[in-house]
Design an enzyme around this catalytic site. Structure first.
Site, PDB file in Angstrom:
ATOM      1  N   ASP A   7       0.874  -1.172   0.000  1.00  0.00           N
ATOM      2  CA  ASP A   7       0.000   0.000   0.000  1.00  0.00           C
ATOM      3  C   ASP A   7       0.913   1.223   0.000  1.00  0.00           C
ATOM      4  O   ASP A   7       1.408   1.629   1.047  1.00  0.00           O
ATOM      5  CB  ASP A   7      -0.905  -0.012   1.227  1.00  0.00           C
ATOM      6  CG  ASP A   7      -1.848   1.178   1.263  1.00  0.00           C
ATOM      7  OD1 ASP A   7      -2.282   1.628   0.180  1.00  0.00           O
ATOM      8  OD2 ASP A   7      -2.151   1.665   2.370  1.00  0.00           O
ATOM      9  N   GLU A  67      -1.460  -1.542  -5.289  1.00  0.00           N
ATOM     10  CA  GLU A  67      -2.694  -0.834  -5.627  1.00  0.00           C
ATOM     11  C   GLU A  67      -2.529  -0.113  -6.957  1.00  0.00           C
ATOM     12  O   GLU A  67      -1.524   0.553  -7.189  1.00  0.00           O
ATOM     13  CB  GLU A  67      -3.037   0.151  -4.517  1.00  0.00           C
ATOM     14  CG  GLU A  67      -4.432   0.718  -4.624  1.00  0.00           C
ATOM     15  CD  GLU A  67      -4.814   1.477  -3.375  1.00  0.00           C
ATOM     16  OE1 GLU A  67      -5.595   0.933  -2.580  1.00  0.00           O
ATOM     17  OE2 GLU A  67      -4.331   2.603  -3.207  1.00  0.00           O
ATOM     18  N   ASP A 140      -2.551   1.017   6.994  1.00  0.00           N
ATOM     19  CA  ASP A 140      -1.739   0.796   5.790  1.00  0.00           C
ATOM     20  C   ASP A 140      -1.244  -0.656   5.717  1.00  0.00           C
ATOM     21  O   ASP A 140      -1.190  -1.236   4.640  1.00  0.00           O
ATOM     22  CB  ASP A 140      -0.543   1.752   5.771  1.00  0.00           C
ATOM     23  CG  ASP A 140      -0.975   3.199   5.900  1.00  0.00           C
ATOM     24  OD1 ASP A 140      -1.258   3.824   4.873  1.00  0.00           O
ATOM     25  OD2 ASP A 140      -1.051   3.677   7.044  1.00  0.00           O
TER      26      ASP A 140
END
Length: 182
Positions: A7, A67, A140
């Site tokens: 992330d 991501e 996170d």
């Protein structure tokens, strides 16, 4: 197969590592690379590259889930996040780790069942799926574990693989240009 989820962020970059086996998915590790506010971006990027390199060397994942690109109202923030994402992909590519990307909605669907889940719901489901005593903190790290779980469930079939830099031969499929849809 060992999978690392990333992330990316310029202040906090989360990572989560799982093992996918025939019987399911198991937790290996999670954590964050944390930068201080006010530190120049090049220094933050160097820390992200070095720290993720250490994690990759220690755990030796076969694949990385990161991501995908999303839209952001603040262009400066979007550019910095894209650069942090690139640093993570560079660290993986240097080590021969396959890189795959997933849209945020797809990740939430994989772990929660719908794409509109909030951070607390993602943390709760990651805890439940991996059988952890408590939810991963900070968020996170939980998001990174959710990315790893999404890839473990989907395999390479539903992900957009970042193409290798080798040139395509005449009859090979070529990577699409433009926005990757997830």
């Amino acid at each position: 197969m060992r999978i690392i989820g990333i992330d990316p962020g310029t202040l906090v970059t989360g990572y989560g590592i799982v093992d996918r086996k025939r019987g399911g998915v198991s937790f290996v590790a999670c954590g964050c690379v944390v930068n201080r506010p006010g530190v120049p971006l090049p220094v933050r990027f160097l820390k992200i590259h070095r720290e993720l390199g250490k994690v990759l060397d220690a755990y030796r994942p076969a694949e990385m889930a990161v991501e995908g690109v999303f839209f952001c109202k603040n262009v400066k923030t979007a550019l910095a996040l894209g650069e942090a994402r690139g640093i993570a992909m560079l660290a993986a590519s240097e080590r021969g780790v396959g890189v795959f990307e997933y849209a945020p909605r797809r990740v939430k669907q994989a772990v929660f069942g719908r794409g509109g889940a909030d951070k607390a719901q993602v943390q709760f489901m990651v805890k439940a799926i991996l059988g952890l005593a408590e939810a991963p903190h900070p968020a996170d790290a939980a998001d990174a574990l959710a990315l790893a779980l999404c890839h473990a469930y989907a395999g390479a079939g539903c992900a957009a693989r970042i193409p290798d830099p080798a040139p395509c031969r005449r009859n090979e499929a070529r990577p699409m240009r433009g926005r990757v849809k997830g």
